[in-house]
Design an enzyme around this catalytic site. Structure first.
Site, PDB file in Angstrom:
ATOM      1  N   THR A  60       0.830  -1.210   0.000  1.00 22.75           N
ATOM      2  CA  THR A  60       0.000   0.000   0.000  1.00 22.75           C
ATOM      3  C   THR A  60       0.866   1.263   0.000  1.00 22.75           C
ATOM      4  O   THR A  60       0.705   2.148  -0.850  1.00 22.75           O
ATOM      5  CB  THR A  60      -0.906   0.000   1.260  1.00 22.75           C
TER       6      THR A  60
ATOM      7  N   GLU B 104       8.255   9.976   9.863  1.00 27.38           N
ATOM      8  CA  GLU B 104       7.025  10.766   9.950  1.00 27.38           C
ATOM      9  C   GLU B 104       5.768   9.926   9.740  1.00 27.38           C
ATOM     10  O   GLU B 104       4.731  10.168  10.365  1.00 27.38           O
ATOM     11  CB  GLU B 104       7.076  11.895   8.898  1.00 27.38           C
TER      12      GLU B 104
ATOM     13  N   GLY C  82      -0.249   8.322  10.180  1.00 29.21           N
ATOM     14  CA  GLY C  82      -0.193   8.422   8.712  1.00 29.21           C
ATOM     15  C   GLY C  82       0.114   9.801   8.166  1.00 29.21           C
ATOM     16  O   GLY C  82       1.244  10.271   8.236  1.00 29.21           O
TER      17      GLY C  82
ATOM     18  N   ILE D 105      -0.814  12.783   9.171  1.00 31.23           N
ATOM     19  CA  ILE D 105      -0.710  13.931  10.100  1.00 31.23           C
ATOM     20  C   ILE D 105       0.764  14.156  10.445  1.00 31.23           C
ATOM     21  O   ILE D 105       1.427  13.237  10.926  1.00 31.23           O
ATOM     22  CB  ILE D 105      -1.495  13.665  11.412  1.00 31.23           C
TER      23      ILE D 105
ATOM     24  N   LYS E 293       2.417   3.451  18.475  1.00 30.14           N
ATOM     25  CA  LYS E 293       2.510   4.862  18.080  1.00 30.14           C
ATOM     26  C   LYS E 293       2.713   5.748  19.301  1.00 30.14           C
ATOM     27  O   LYS E 293       3.494   6.694  19.278  1.00 30.14           O
ATOM     28  CB  LYS E 293       1.245   5.256  17.319  1.00 30.14           C
TER      29      LYS E 293
ATOM     30  N   GLY F 186      -3.681   4.916   4.729  1.00 30.21           N
ATOM     31  CA  GLY F 186      -4.029   4.993   3.309  1.00 30.21           C
ATOM     32  C   GLY F 186      -2.807   5.324   2.483  1.00 30.21           C
ATOM     33  O   GLY F 186      -1.864   5.964   2.961  1.00 30.21           O
TER      34      GLY F 186
HETATM   35  N1  LIG Z   1      -1.065   1.000   5.112  1.00 30.17           N
HETATM   36  C1  LIG Z   1      -1.087   2.153   5.753  1.00 30.17           C
HETATM   37  O1  LIG Z   1      -2.016   2.946   5.597  1.00 30.17           O
HETATM   38  C2  LIG Z   1       0.047   2.539   6.668  1.00 30.17           C
HETATM   39  C3  LIG Z   1      -0.018   3.761   7.372  1.00 30.17           C
HETATM   40  C4  LIG Z   1       1.050   4.145   8.171  1.00 30.17           C
HETATM   41  C5  LIG Z   1       2.146   3.298   8.305  1.00 30.17           C
HETATM   42  N2  LIG Z   1       2.162   2.108   7.631  1.00 30.17           N
HETATM   43  C6  LIG Z   1       3.349   1.261   7.772  1.00 30.17           C
HETATM   44  O2  LIG Z   1       3.979   1.152   6.515  1.00 30.17           O
HETATM   45  C7  LIG Z   1       4.614  -0.119   6.392  1.00 30.17           C
HETATM   46  C8  LIG Z   1       4.102  -0.831   5.140  1.00 30.17           C
HETATM   47  O3  LIG Z   1       2.700  -1.003   5.260  1.00 30.17           O
HETATM   48  P1  LIG Z   1       1.792  -1.453   4.022  1.00 30.17           P
HETATM   49  O4  LIG Z   1       0.378  -1.249   4.459  1.00 30.17           O
HETATM   50  O5  LIG Z   1       2.273  -0.803   2.781  1.00 30.17           O
HETATM   51  O6  LIG Z   1       2.106  -3.020   3.988  1.00 30.17           O
HETATM   52  P2  LIG Z   1       1.744  -4.071   2.829  1.00 30.17           P
HETATM   53  O7  LIG Z   1       0.719  -3.517   1.920  1.00 30.17           O
HETATM   54  O8  LIG Z   1       1.480  -5.351   3.522  1.00 30.17           O
HETATM   55  O9  LIG Z   1       3.124  -4.182   2.012  1.00 30.17           O
HETATM   56  C9  LIG Z   1       4.250  -4.797   2.532  1.00 30.17           C
HETATM   57  C10 LIG Z   1       5.290  -4.922   1.429  1.00 30.17           C
HETATM   58  O10 LIG Z   1       6.466  -5.506   1.969  1.00 30.17           O
HETATM   59  C11 LIG Z   1       6.887  -6.561   1.117  1.00 30.17           C
HETATM   60  N3  LIG Z   1       7.594  -7.559   1.925  1.00 30.17           N
HETATM   61  C12 LIG Z   1       7.108  -8.332   2.925  1.00 30.17           C
HETATM   62  N4  LIG Z   1       8.080  -9.107   3.425  1.00 30.17           N
HETATM   63  C13 LIG Z   1       9.203  -8.824   2.725  1.00 30.17           C
HETATM   64  C14 LIG Z   1      10.533  -9.294   2.767  1.00 30.17           C
HETATM   65  N5  LIG Z   1      10.935 -10.213   3.643  1.00 30.17           N
HETATM   66  N6  LIG Z   1      11.416  -8.771   1.883  1.00 30.17           N
HETATM   67  C15 LIG Z   1      11.047  -7.829   0.986  1.00 30.17           C
HETATM   68  N7  LIG Z   1       9.797  -7.329   0.911  1.00 30.17           N
HETATM   69  C16 LIG Z   1       8.897  -7.825   1.773  1.00 30.17           C
HETATM   70  C17 LIG Z   1       5.635  -7.107   0.495  1.00 30.17           C
HETATM   71  O11 LIG Z   1       5.978  -7.772  -0.730  1.00 30.17           O
HETATM   72  P3  LIG Z   1       4.877  -8.377  -1.738  1.00 30.17           P
HETATM   73  O12 LIG Z   1       4.078  -7.200  -2.233  1.00 30.17           O
HETATM   74  O13 LIG Z   1       5.664  -8.997  -2.814  1.00 30.17           O
HETATM   75  O14 LIG Z   1       4.046  -9.324  -0.919  1.00 30.17           O
HETATM   76  C18 LIG Z   1       4.834  -5.817   0.274  1.00 30.17           C
HETATM   77  O15 LIG Z   1       5.194  -5.221  -0.945  1.00 30.17           O
HETATM   78  C19 LIG Z   1       4.307  -0.852   7.711  1.00 30.17           C
HETATM   79  O16 LIG Z   1       5.361  -0.644   8.599  1.00 30.17           O
HETATM   80  C20 LIG Z   1       3.059  -0.159   8.221  1.00 30.17           C
HETATM   81  O17 LIG Z   1       2.917  -0.232   9.612  1.00 30.17           O
HETATM   82  C21 LIG Z   1       1.148   1.716   6.825  1.00 30.17           C
END
Ligand SMILES: NC(=O)c1ccc[n+]([C@@H]2O[C@H](COP(=O)([O-])OP(=O)(O)OC[C@H]3O[C@@H](n4cnc5c(N)ncnc54)[C@H](OP(=O)(O)O)[C@@H]3O)[C@@H](O)[C@H]2O)c1
Length: 441
Positions: A14, A131, A136, A138, A207, A304
Site C-alpha cells: 500500500t 514521519e 499516517g 498527520i 505509536k 491509506g
Molecule cells: N497501510 C497504511 O495505511 C500505513 C499507514 C502508516 C504506516 N504504515 C506502515 O507502513 C509499512 C508498510 O505497510 P503497508 O500497508 O504498505 O504493507 P503491505 O501492503 O502489507 O506491504 C508490505 C510490502 O512488503 C513486502 N515484503 C514483505 N516481506 C518482505 C521481505 N521479507 N522482503 C522484501 N519485501 C517484503 C511485500 O511484498 P509483496 O508485495 O511482494 O508481498 C509488500 O510489498 C508498515 O510498517 C506499516 O505499519 C502503513
C-alpha cells in the site's frame, strides 16, 4: 540541477506503491524545489512478478532487502515492509551501518528498537526519519520534534487507530453491536482478518511509545504502556455515555505526573461536544498540551496509500536537503531513562456499569463498598436499554439483573479497582463490572 538522490525502496505494498506514484506525479516539481531529482533507483519486495499497478521499468530489483539496503548504488534506504523484527530490522541496521539515511513508516520496529536504531543512526551520522509511523498523513513527528521543541509538554494524546475509531463510531451512530460492526469493517477492508492487534490497543501503543519519547525526551518504552482494547465496550456503554454527555474513544495518552510518566491506551469517555469527540470514522487526531503554545489538535487521515506516502515523501525531501536531526529530538545518548507512574496512582473520574441483582438494599450496599474505599459518587442511576417499553419492560423483575450506571468523583485507580473487586466478589452483580476512565480535556 544537482545530483539525483538515489533511493532504494523495500516494500511495494500500500505505502510503497503510494510513494512511487507520488514521486511519478510530483517528481519534477519537487526536483525544482530542492535542486536535485529524486530517483527510485532500486526496489525490493517478496514476489517479483506481482501486479502492482505501477511501472518498475528501469528500476533495479533485489530479492533481499538487506542487500538492497547496503548496496553501493543507493544514497538512501526507504523501509516500507513492516514488522518489528526479521528482514526489515536487519535491512534498516544494514543501511545505517553503511552510512545511508533511512526513511521508514514502521512503528512496530521503532517502538521495540527505536532507541538503539537512533543511536546507530547518530553513530554513523545519518538520518532516521519516521514521519509516517504515527498517524499516517498527520505531520506529528516533526511537529513534536521541531515545531514544538521549545515547549515543555505536559500531555500528548490522541485517536491513533482508524479501525477502532471506525468501530466505535458505527456502534454510536447506527446502534449496532461490536461484533456486527467488526465483521463489516473486515468485509470493507478497514480491519484485518486477525483484528487483535488493532482492537486490542497494541497498534495504538506502538505509536504512543514514539510520541512519548518525542514529547518527554525519554527512551522509547513500549513495554511500559498499560494497554486495554475496545473488545469489552458494549452497546449499553455507548448508549449510557451518550445519555451522560460523552463519547467513547480509544485513546493513547502520555501524561507527565509528579511520580513519573503515565503511558496508557484504553477506551475513554470524552465530552460529547469536545473536538476530539467529533473525530469520527477512520480519521486520526493528536492533541498536545504545551506550556507556551497551549492546546493543539491535529486531525486527518491516519492511514491509506496517498496520505502515508505524503509523510514518507516529506522525510525523503529532508534527506535530499541534507538534514539529519536526532531521530527523537535530542541525541539518543541524552534520552532520559523512562520513569513509569503506576496506573494505581492515576487520578481521575470513572464511569462504571454494573449488572446488579435487583434486591432490596442492593444499591445501598454498592454505595457502601465505594464509600469504604473513599470513592464518592457523582451520580448513580438505574438504566433500562433504549427501546424498552414503559409499563412493560420498564419495571425490572425483582431479583433479575438490572443495569446501574455510576459516575465517580475524582479518585485513584487503585481505590476504584478495589471497590469494584469487592462488589464483584460480593455476589451482588451478575457479571464483571465495566469501568471506563473519564479523560479530562
Ligand atoms: N497501510 C497504511 O495505511 C500505513 C499507514 C502508516 C504506516 N504504515 C506502515 O507502513 C509499512 C508498510 O505497510 P503497508 O500497508 O504498505 O504493507 P503491505 O501492503 O502489507 O506491504 C508490505 C510490502 O512488503 C513486502 N515484503 C514483505 N516481506 C518482505 C521481505 N521479507 N522482503 C522484501 N519485501 C517484503 C511485500 O511484498 P509483496 O508485495 O511482494 O508481498 C509488500 O510489498 C508498515 O510498517 C506499516 O505499519 C502503513
Amino acid at each position: 540541477m544537482g545530483e539525483s538522490l538515489k533511493l532504494g525502496v523495500a516494500g511495494l505494498g500500500t505505502v510503497g506503491v503510494g510513494l512511487l506514484q507520488l514521486l511519478q506525479e510530483h517528481g519534477a516539481r519537487l526536483a525544482q524545489g530542492i535542486g536535485r531529482p529524486i530517483e527510485v533507483h532500486a526496489v525490493s519486495a517478496r514476489t517479483r512478478d506481482k501486479k502492482r499497478g505501477i511501472s518498475l521499468e528501469g528500476i533495479k530489483w533485489f530479492d533481499d532487502p538487506e542487500q538492497l539496503a547496503a548496496d553501493a548504488s543507493i544514497d538512501a534506504f526507504v523501509e516500507l515492509i513492516g514488522g518489528d523484527d526479521g528482514a526489515p530490522r536487519r535491512a534498516v541496521e544494514a543501511a545505517l551501518k553503511a552510512g545511508k539515511p533511512v526513511v521508514t513508516a514502521n512503528k512496530a520496529l521503532l517502538a521495540r528498537h527505536g532507541t538503539d536504531l537512533a543511536k546507530l543512526a547518530e553513530k554513523h551520522g545519518v538520518a532516521l526519519n519516521f514521519e509516517a509511523a504515527v498517524a499516517g498523513g498527520i505531520p506529528i513527528i516533526k511537529t513534536l520534534r521541531e515545531a514544538l521543541a521549545a515547549n515543555q509538554i505536559r500531555r500528548v494524546y490522541g485517536i491513533l487507530n482508524g479501525t477502532c475509531n471506525y468501530i466505535l463510531t458505527q456502534m454510536q451512530e447506527e446502534y449496532r453491536s461490536f461484533d456486527d460492526v467488526l465483521k463489516e469493517a473486515q468485509a470493507k477492508g478497514y480491519a484485518e482478518a486477525d483484528p487483535t492487534f488493532d482492537i486490542g490497543g497494541f497498534d495504538t501503543a506502538h505509536k504512543l511509545a514514539l510520541l512519548t519519547s518525542l514529547a518527554f525526551s525519554t527512551r522509547v518504552a513500549f513495554d511500559q504502556i498499560d494497554v486495554e482494547g475496545i473488545e469489552t465496550i458494549t452497546q449499553a456503554d455507548i448508549e449510557a455515555a451518550d445519555d451522560l454527555g460523552y463519547r467513547i474513544k480509544l485513546l493513547g495518552v502520555a501524561l507527565m505526573t509528579e511520580s513519573g510518566i503515565e503511558q496508557r491506551v484504553h477506551p475513554a469517555m470524552v465530552p460529547k461536544h469536545s473536538a476530539i469527540a467529533e473525530i469520527s470514522g477512520v480519521t486520526n487526531c493528536v492533541a498536545i498540551d504545551g506550556d507556551f503554545v497551549g492546546n493543539l489538535l491535529l486531525a486527518g487521515p491516519g492511514a491509506g496509500a496517498r496520505a502515508t506516502a505524503s509523510a514518507v515523501a516529506s522525510d525523503i525531501l529532508d534527506v535530499a536537503r541534507g538534514a539529519s536531526p536526532p531521530p527523537f529530538g535530542v541525541p539518543a545518548a541524552k534520552l532520559e531513562a523512562y520513569k513509569r507512574a503506576r496506573l494505581g496512582q492515576h487520578q481521575g473520574a470513572y464511569y462504571v456499569r454494573l449488572s446488579v441483582f435487583d434486591r432490596p438494599g442492593a444499591m445501598a450496599r454498592i454505595a457502601g463498598h465505594m464509600g469504604e474505599r473513599e470513592v464518592s459518587l457523582e451520580s448513580i442511576v438505574q438504566r433500562r436499554p433504549r427501546g424498552a417499553q414503559p409499563g412493560i419492560d420498564a419495571r425490572p423483575t425483582p431479583g433479575a439483573p438490572t443495569s446501574v450506571i455510576l459516575i465517580t468523583h475524582e479518585t485513584t485507580e487503585a481505590a476504584i479497582r478495589a471497590a469494584l473487586d469487592a462488589i464483584h466478589r460480593s455476589g451482588q452483580v451478575s457479571e464483571k463490572p465495566q469501568m471506563i476512565r473519564i479523560e479530562p480535556l
